[in-house]
Design an enzyme around this catalytic site. Sequence first.
Site, short mmCIF file in Angstrom:
data_model
loop_
_atom_site.label_atom_id
_atom_site.label_comp_id
_atom_site.label_asym_id
_atom_site.label_seq_id
_atom_site.Cartn_x
_atom_site.Cartn_y
_atom_site.Cartn_z
CD GLU A 61 27.17 65.56 27.10
OE1 GLU A 61 28.32 65.51 26.63
OE2 GLU A 61 26.90 65.18 28.25
CG HIS A 62 26.15 67.47 21.49
ND1 HIS A 62 26.61 66.86 20.35
CD2 HIS A 62 25.53 66.50 22.21
CE1 HIS A 62 26.27 65.58 20.37
NE2 HIS A 62 25.62 65.32 21.49
N GLY A 73 32.39 52.02 24.79
CA GLY A 73 31.20 52.52 24.11
C GLY A 73 30.07 52.92 25.04
N GLY A 128 30.00 55.84 26.63
CA GLY A 128 29.99 57.28 26.77
C GLY A 128 30.92 57.77 27.87
CG ASP A 188 35.15 62.91 25.15
OD1 ASP A 188 34.45 63.63 25.88
OD2 ASP A 188 34.69 62.22 24.22
P1 ADP Z 1 33.69 55.35 24.18
O1 ADP Z 1 34.82 56.26 23.87
O2 ADP Z 1 32.43 56.06 24.51
O3 ADP Z 1 34.00 54.34 25.22
P2 ADP Z 1 34.14 54.59 21.46
O4 ADP Z 1 33.35 53.77 20.51
O5 ADP Z 1 34.52 55.96 21.10
O6 ADP Z 1 33.36 54.54 22.85
O7 ADP Z 1 35.51 53.83 21.78
C1 ADP Z 1 35.53 52.47 22.10
C2 ADP Z 1 36.67 51.78 21.38
O8 ADP Z 1 37.93 52.10 22.02
C3 ADP Z 1 36.59 50.27 21.45
O9 ADP Z 1 35.77 49.79 20.40
C4 ADP Z 1 38.06 49.87 21.28
O10 ADP Z 1 38.44 49.91 19.93
C5 ADP Z 1 38.79 50.99 22.00
N1 ADP Z 1 39.04 50.58 23.40
C6 ADP Z 1 38.56 51.13 24.51
N2 ADP Z 1 38.97 50.48 25.63
C7 ADP Z 1 39.75 49.48 25.21
C8 ADP Z 1 40.48 48.43 25.86
N3 ADP Z 1 40.46 48.28 27.19
N4 ADP Z 1 41.18 47.57 25.08
C9 ADP Z 1 41.21 47.71 23.74
N5 ADP Z 1 40.54 48.65 23.08
C10 ADP Z 1 39.81 49.55 23.78
#
Ligand code: ADP
Length: 383
Positions: A32-33, A119, A121, A169
């Site tokens: 991680e990191h 969101g 992770g 990622d």
């Molecule tokens: P993580 O990558 O850990 O899931 P992030 O905050 O980096 O969290 O990314 C999440 C963002 O990606 C959401 O706020 C949205 O903007 C976009 N996203 C992810 N999945 C979808 C989805 N199924 N439909 C629309 N947007 C999505």
Amino acid sequence: MDLQLLKSSFRNIFNTEPVLVKSPGRINIIGEHTDYNDGFVMPAAINKAIYVAVSKRDDHEIHLYSESYQQKHVSSLDNIEKSEKGWANYILGVADQIKKRGYNFTGFNLYLDGNVPLGAGLSSSAALECATAFALNHLNGLGISQMDLALISQKAEHEFAGVNCGIMDQFASVFGKKNHAVMLDCRSMKYVYIPLNLEGYKLVLLNTNVKHSLADSAYNKRRLQCEQGVAWVKAHFPKINSLRDVSVGMLDEFVKPKDLDIYQKCRFVVEEIERVVKAADQLANGDLVALGELMFATHEGLSTNYEVSCKELDFLVNFVKDFDGVLGARMMGGGFGGCTINIVRDERIDVLIEQVKISYKKEFNLDLDAYVVETGNGSELAV
Ligand code: ADP
Ligand code: MG
């Protein structure tokens, strides 16, 4: 995901036939990191993915629709600008990067749905970027390599989402392989697939369902702290360009006297890079007990030294520490929320999930989600 429904939803909006692409979220066993420090990581793609249905347009417009947000977005390919709609930026950012690399492509329609928890992770953002990159490459026959699809997606996240992420990622989302983890050397970009033989055990994710607002700013700050540490060592060893090449001895000599906080941060990274190398041996030897201990050590480092954990994540790792059948656990991802990853004996999974849900609710008045992980393939056409 119901692919027929995906297709018909696309047809209803855009009145034409789509191509379907899926790109998965990811877990990270350990490391991680370390990606932005030229170290090793060991992610695996999971069977939760972003799905996009896409078709070419005759004009230079980009038409997007998100099922989750029930929103449309239209943009011009000739002038791609950031939108206030967060979800659209991941797609626009990728189109922008491909354009900046000099590729010619037409406008496109894109309909988006998915089942990677947002969101948490599990990198739904990378999954979305990589699905877009794969789709545009396929639609237009651009011949972009898999590695470049990952790099383009990473750059899109830097420029259109403002998160200065490493390559892990996007790499995992493109290169994942069912029943395998991938050990990636982020300096040489060489990688090996490692069979995930977890006989009698499974990986279980416990989602805190929190994401503290500190996450992105702390992430960018840690990157700067690592760079500062490297600069102090480099003053004495000019050939050194990243923490990958730094030893604890060097940190003791050149960083500790300057700044104890930066020392702690750098030391975590140096030790974490070593842990990934050990973990690869332990997986190869089927020594899950030793691997579990390493995961606990990683969590301790992330929480106490790197300081990217939070009370919810610490609670979950503490809860499972003495729980019969749990070999290892740690927070996963950038930090300040999201999931813990746990190695749990098959017959203890149900009882663990039941009990940890009750305790978590009592402690934080929050519901916890649990997922038993199945691995999956990287970006591909969905049929
Ligand atoms: P993580 O990558 O850990 O899931 P992030 O905050 O980096 O969290 O990314 C999440 C963002 O990606 C959401 O706020 C949205 O903007 C976009 N996203 C992810 N999945 C979808 C989805 N199924 N439909 C629309 N947007 C999505
Ligand atoms: Mg993300």
